[in-house]
Design an enzyme around this catalytic site. Structure first.
Site, PDB file in Angstrom:
ATOM      1  N   GLU A   1      42.417  47.517  55.499  1.00 16.23           N
ATOM      2  CA  GLU A   1      43.665  47.538  54.716  1.00 16.23           C
ATOM      3  C   GLU A   1      44.768  48.108  55.583  1.00 16.23           C
ATOM      4  O   GLU A   1      44.522  49.043  56.364  1.00 16.23           O
ATOM      5  CB  GLU A   1      43.494  48.438  53.493  1.00 16.23           C
ATOM      6  CG  GLU A   1      42.492  47.903  52.496  1.00 16.23           C
ATOM      7  CD  GLU A   1      42.366  48.842  51.315  1.00 16.23           C
ATOM      8  OE1 GLU A   1      43.033  48.597  50.303  1.00 16.23           O
ATOM      9  OE2 GLU A   1      41.624  49.832  51.425  1.00 16.23           O
TER      10      GLU A   1
ATOM     11  N   HIS B   1      32.166  48.429  47.021  1.00 14.65           N
ATOM     12  CA  HIS B   1      32.516  47.088  47.486  1.00 14.65           C
ATOM     13  C   HIS B   1      31.710  46.704  48.738  1.00 14.65           C
ATOM     14  O   HIS B   1      31.212  45.591  48.852  1.00 14.65           O
ATOM     15  CB  HIS B   1      33.994  46.990  47.849  1.00 14.65           C
ATOM     16  CG  HIS B   1      34.918  47.510  46.786  1.00 14.65           C
ATOM     17  ND1 HIS B   1      34.666  47.383  45.443  1.00 14.65           N
ATOM     18  CD2 HIS B   1      36.111  48.162  46.886  1.00 14.65           C
ATOM     19  CE1 HIS B   1      35.673  47.932  44.765  1.00 14.65           C
ATOM     20  NE2 HIS B   1      36.544  48.412  45.605  1.00 14.65           N
TER      21      HIS B   1
ATOM     22  N   ASP C   1      32.999  46.605  39.312  1.00 22.06           N
ATOM     23  CA  ASP C   1      33.343  46.689  40.730  1.00 22.06           C
ATOM     24  C   ASP C   1      34.169  45.431  40.929  1.00 22.06           C
ATOM     25  O   ASP C   1      33.626  44.322  40.952  1.00 22.06           O
ATOM     26  CB  ASP C   1      32.066  46.645  41.587  1.00 22.06           C
ATOM     27  CG  ASP C   1      32.397  46.684  43.071  1.00 22.06           C
ATOM     28  OD1 ASP C   1      33.367  46.007  43.480  1.00 22.06           O
ATOM     29  OD2 ASP C   1      31.696  47.371  43.817  1.00 22.06           O
ATOM     30  N   HIS C   2      35.493  45.580  41.019  1.00 22.35           N
ATOM     31  CA  HIS C   2      36.339  44.390  40.907  1.00 22.35           C
ATOM     32  C   HIS C   2      36.086  43.372  42.025  1.00 22.35           C
ATOM     33  O   HIS C   2      36.432  42.208  41.889  1.00 22.35           O
ATOM     34  CB  HIS C   2      37.823  44.764  40.806  1.00 22.35           C
ATOM     35  CG  HIS C   2      38.452  45.151  42.106  1.00 22.35           C
ATOM     36  ND1 HIS C   2      38.280  46.383  42.670  1.00 22.35           N
ATOM     37  CD2 HIS C   2      39.240  44.462  42.971  1.00 22.35           C
ATOM     38  CE1 HIS C   2      38.945  46.433  43.817  1.00 22.35           C
ATOM     39  NE2 HIS C   2      39.537  45.273  44.026  1.00 22.35           N
TER      40      HIS C   2
HETATM   41  C1  BG6 Z   1      39.710  50.058  45.329  1.00 22.91           C
HETATM   42  C2  BG6 Z   1      39.886  51.259  46.209  1.00 22.91           C
HETATM   43  O1  BG6 Z   1      38.449  50.070  44.723  1.00 22.91           O
HETATM   44  O2  BG6 Z   1      39.830  48.875  46.123  1.00 22.91           O
HETATM   45  C3  BG6 Z   1      41.218  51.211  46.941  1.00 22.91           C
HETATM   46  O3  BG6 Z   1      39.820  52.433  45.418  1.00 22.91           O
HETATM   47  C4  BG6 Z   1      41.378  49.913  47.675  1.00 22.91           C
HETATM   48  O4  BG6 Z   1      41.337  52.301  47.842  1.00 22.91           O
HETATM   49  C5  BG6 Z   1      41.086  48.728  46.752  1.00 22.91           C
HETATM   50  O5  BG6 Z   1      42.708  49.832  48.169  1.00 22.91           O
HETATM   51  C6  BG6 Z   1      41.050  47.427  47.536  1.00 22.91           C
HETATM   52  O6  BG6 Z   1      40.970  46.357  46.636  1.00 22.91           O
HETATM   53  P1  BG6 Z   1      41.508  44.921  47.033  1.00 22.91           P
HETATM   54  O7  BG6 Z   1      41.192  44.064  45.860  1.00 22.91           O
HETATM   55  O8  BG6 Z   1      42.973  45.070  47.295  1.00 22.91           O
HETATM   56  O9  BG6 Z   1      40.762  44.537  48.278  1.00 22.91           O
END
Ligand code: BG6
Length: 510
Positions: free
Chosen positions: A237, A261, A198-199
């Site tokens: 976003e 997230h 989960d990045h």
């Molecule tokens: C991803 C989602 O896990 O996270 C995307 O699938 C989203 O829809 C993205 O845009 C957001 O990641 P970050 O790092 O840009 O906040």
């Protein structure tokens, strides 16, 4: 003339000095988007900070026919385009490219996996590495199980050295599919060799939630229902769904952001102090939070959730189409691009404190933050008039952009008489450390190579999150509550504001 860079005392000691264990990393889907935008640039930046040891190699594995040379050319182009550090250091890049290899693999063909095995053995012999392997599935989720099964059939999951598999979210699309995925992966790899990314957990500021809470003594005593009124988590976003209509129309904001997230941010905000910053202890505490969240069922879902979909509007000065006009989205789609929930963590620390969480596409700007809203002082010492410009105290943990932490409090306005106004005290990463935080993937790849799963999601965490989300998803598919609309570029449907208004609160405008 070459200008010498001045030493930066604030950045001293910020380098990640850990070095990976020699291994071969196989990237399935090596020619795809994730690999090109994130993985290859992250490997370059790890090489740049000397975290990749001698004997480290990458094997790109994908359907496209390609030679090692063509793959290296492809990788160089992506790294030049997407690396966060620029300009590119050609010596580092060339050294990394020389450790890149390529094997054509059709995931349905066992012979291809056997050929991959032969290549891995050759590299082990050449590099004198005892068979350490990391299999990274940078591929669409439906392929994870096929890849795992083929790795087992080809005998690539055992032998000397370690064997790890990395998979990306979504881990299933509901509890049942998540369990099936786990069962398949666990037949091939032990649970501690499964690295679920989960990045968000790789983001510096997300890790800093724990540092803020547990490396300081002044915050924990107030971090509970005695003083905290409510918590607001926002994942906003400004982008739409880009070219991901086919995936997104089946997922929606609840599955795409909140289940993973969003709930991760809840766990880190609400968890008890772990005994140590160690994978078992940290993940045990996170699971306890998920299990303490009061499940939303039946009528609660109508009262405590809001779902919305964007229509045409203006974002950052540009006119944009509505969700149903996006490519690969059904013209009568009922998928939510905005979700808001009111949750309660039913334990001693958080009893009665609402956690409001919202995530949406095509909102006015990109911002992720956690806002801890404190209660008002018990007595108005200065009288109602003097205090009318004062908001309650709040701590905001800004995850992105302009990463930092701020504290809002009341201060006397410099003038005769006594008027009090809200002011903020700010900590910002860039000004305190004068460096940009590394990319989440750099941290996560290195942790995986070293064998530290703390920042990866464990099977029971994933299942606990789906257990909460499934009933909501079910009710939403039945049209309860009704899907709302919001104009692109607004802060979401009116019903989201009503959700808080009903509790005498309002969303913080970031
Ligand atoms: C991803 C989602 O896990 O996270 C995307 O699938 C989203 O829809 C993205 O845009 C957001 O990641 P970050 O790092 O840009 O906040």
């Amino acid at each position: 003339m070459k200008v010498e860079e001045a030493p930066n005392p604030l950045a001293e000691g910020l380098h990640d000095y850990r070095i990976a264990v020699p291994a071969v990393m196989v990237i399935f889907g090596a020619t795809g988007d994730l690999s090109g935008r994130k993985l290859l640039p992250a490997l370059y930046n790890l090489a740049r900070q000397r975290s990749l040891p001698a004997g480290f190699a990458v094997v790109g594995a994908a359907m496209t026919e390609m030679s090692d040379g063509a793959f290296r050319k492809h990788a160089a182009q992506r790294i030049r385009q997407f690396s966060r550090t620029q300009p590119i250091d050609d010596r580092v890049l060339d050294a990394l490219l020389s450790s890149l290899h390529y094997v054509t693999v059709d995931f349905g063909r066992l012979e291809d996996f056997k050929a991959l095995g032969t290549k891995l053995d050759e590299l082990d012999a050449a590099n004198h590495v005892p068979g350490n392997r990391i299999f990274y599935c940078a591929t669409p989720p439906p392929t994870y199980q096929t890849i795992a099964v083929q790795l087992q059939a080809a005998g690539l999951n055992k032998g000397e050295g370690f064997h790890r598999i990395v998979v990306e979210k979504p881990f299933g699309s509901d509890l049942q599919s998540a369990r099936e995925l786990t069962q398949t992966l666990q037949k091939v790899f032990t649970e501690d060799s499964v690295y679920r990314i989960d990045h968000y957990l790789g983001k510096e500021t997300v890790q800093n939630i724990l540092a803020f809470r547990f490396a300081n003594s002044i915050f924990e005593p107030v971090w509970n229902s005695n003083l905290i009124d409510s918590v607001q988590i926002t994942v906003a976003e400004e982008i739409g769904i880009e070219n991901r209509g086919a995936y997104y129309d089946r997922a929606g904001a609840l599955r795409d952001i909140i289940q993973n997230h969003g709930l991760q941010l809840v766990t880190l905000t609400a968890m008890e102090p772990p005994l140590a910053f160690e994978s078992g202890a940290v993940r045990d505490e996170k699971v306890k939070v998920l299990r303490s969240i009061r499940p939303l069922i039946g009528e609660d879902i109508e009262q405590s959730t809001v779902r919305g979909q964007y229509t045409r509007g203006w974002v950052l000065g540009e006119q944009v189409g509505g969700y149903r006009e996006e490519k690969n989205v059904a013209p009568d789609s009922q998928t939510e691009t905005y979700a808001a929930l009111r949750l309660f963590v039913d334990n001693w620390r958080w009893a009665g404190v609402p956690f409001y969480i919202r995530a949406g596409k095509r909102l006015p700007k990109r911002i992720t933050e956690i806002r801890i809203q404190f209660k008002r002082p018990p007595h108005l010492t200065f009288g109602r008039d003097a205090m009318k410009e004062v908001d309650p105290n709040a701590i905001t943990l800004r995850i992105q952009p302009e990463e930092g932490i701020s504290l809002k409090f009341g201060a006397k306005v410099p003038s005769a008489g006594l008027r009090i106004r809200s002011v903020t005290m700010d900590f910002q990463y860039v000004t305190s450390f004068l460096v940009e935080a590394p990319e989440a993937y750099e941290r996560l790849l290195l942790d995986c190579m070293i064998g530290d799963p703390t920042l990866f999601t464990r099977a029971d965490e994933v299942e606990a999150a789906w257990t909460l989300v499934d009933p909501i998803e079910g009710a939403w598919r039945d049209g309860r509550p009704r899907l709302q609309t919001y104009a692109a570029g607004s802060w979401g449907p009116d019903a989201a504001a009503e959700l808080l208004k009903a509790d005498g609160r309002e969303w913080h405008r970031p």
